[in-house]
Enzyme design. Structure first.
Site, PDB file in Angstrom:
ATOM      1  N   CYS A 149       8.686 -13.695 -18.927  1.00 20.21           N
ATOM      2  CA  CYS A 149       8.355 -13.617 -17.505  1.00 20.21           C
ATOM      3  C   CYS A 149       6.875 -13.271 -17.310  1.00 20.21           C
ATOM      4  O   CYS A 149       6.022 -14.129 -17.512  1.00 20.21           O
ATOM      5  CB  CYS A 149       9.285 -12.652 -16.784  1.00 20.21           C
ATOM      6  N   GLU A 167      16.542 -11.187 -22.223  1.00 19.76           N
ATOM      7  CA  GLU A 167      17.068  -9.850 -22.528  1.00 19.76           C
ATOM      8  C   GLU A 167      18.267  -9.483 -21.660  1.00 19.76           C
ATOM      9  O   GLU A 167      19.084  -8.633 -22.046  1.00 19.76           O
ATOM     10  CB  GLU A 167      15.964  -8.789 -22.378  1.00 19.76           C
ATOM     11  N   HIS A 219      14.434 -14.455 -18.351  1.00 15.24           N
ATOM     12  CA  HIS A 219      14.701 -13.134 -18.923  1.00 15.24           C
ATOM     13  C   HIS A 219      15.873 -13.173 -19.908  1.00 15.24           C
ATOM     14  O   HIS A 219      17.001 -12.798 -19.566  1.00 15.24           O
ATOM     15  CB  HIS A 219      15.011 -12.124 -17.813  1.00 15.24           C
TER      16      HIS A 219
END
Length: 252
Positions: A121, A226, A224
């Site tokens: 990002c 994660e 993202h």
């Protein structure tokens, strides 16, 4: 011989307000899901706080780069547009010049030593700026072709729009030709730095991944992973790829 996991650094963000637990303002932190994603991929995460004096950024970066085998430049606040030759427009969000200065220095120091990097990002944006690229400060007001929701209302772990990757690219080999990803940004890569190429785009043309023209040291994505790796093998594969690249460099 004892197996030693590759050390994967994460550049820290800082709390803009005092912590309710230890009442410490600007405490450095990294997202828990990112830490756990690196662990799941076989790496050993460490967190790198940035100095509060930007004049110390280069020295701190040079000292830090010796500590890790690979690095993640994660999400966070907007990037100071004066770093790519622009003044801030009214729609820009909170910025952190201290973090900007440190990450710019660290990205360049890691690149000189061929330490593998993964941008996430904000990470794709600051990596692009580090090598001379520019950004949209705000997609909604600066990109007339932007017509899908890039700052999703859905929970962060849910994918909300598709991306298409370039055949033969690094990102294509990791996540495949087409993926559905999550999206929490209003800034984006505008002009790609000369050392890089755009290798994934959203349906409206917004750049979703960049990688080096030559070599595989640096890969960066706009979404993202994660938040998605627990249920999405393609998201986990991004961390596995970083750890594998770091392990290769470590053993070289």
């Amino acid at each position: 011989m004892k197996f030693v996991k590759p050390i994967i650094a994460i550049t820290a963000d800082s709390l803009p307000k005092p912590s309710p637990v230890i009442n410490e303002n600007v405490a450095p932190f990294a997202p828990r899901e990112l830490v756990e994603g690196i662990l799941a991929a076989g790496g050993m995460p460490i967190i790198l706080p940035f100095p509060q004096d930007p004049s110390e950024a280069e020295e701190a970066a040079q000292a830090a780069v010796a500590l890790f085998d690979g690095v993640v430049i994660p999400g966070g606040p907007d990037i100071d547009p004066t770093l790519f030759g622009e003044e801030p427009i009214p729609q820009i969000g909170r910025t952190n010049y201290e973090r900007d200065a440190y990450e710019l220095a660290l990205i360049k120091a890691a690149a000189l030593q061929h330490k593998p990097q993964l941008g996430i990002c904000r990470g794709i944006q600051i990596i692009n700026v580090a090598f001379g690229g520019t950004l949209y400060q705000d997609l909604g007001t600066q990109d007339p072709d932007c017509h899908i929701q890039h700052s999703q209302k859905a929970p962060g772990q849910f994918p909300t729009h598709h991306i298409t990757t370039t055949p033969g690219s690094q990102i294509n080999a990791i996540v495949g030709a087409k993926q559905k990803v999550n999206s929490r940004h209003h800034q984006a890569v505008r002009t790609v730095a000369a050392a890089f190429k755009a290798t994934a785009t959203a349906p409206d043309g917004v750049i979703e991944a960049i990688e080096l023209q030559q070599g595989d040291d640096i890969l960066a994505v706009q979404w993202h992973p994660e938040n998605m790796w627990q249920r999405d093998p393609a998201a986990l594969a991004l961390f596995q790829d970083l750890v594998a690249r770091a392990d290769q460099r470590k053993k070289a």
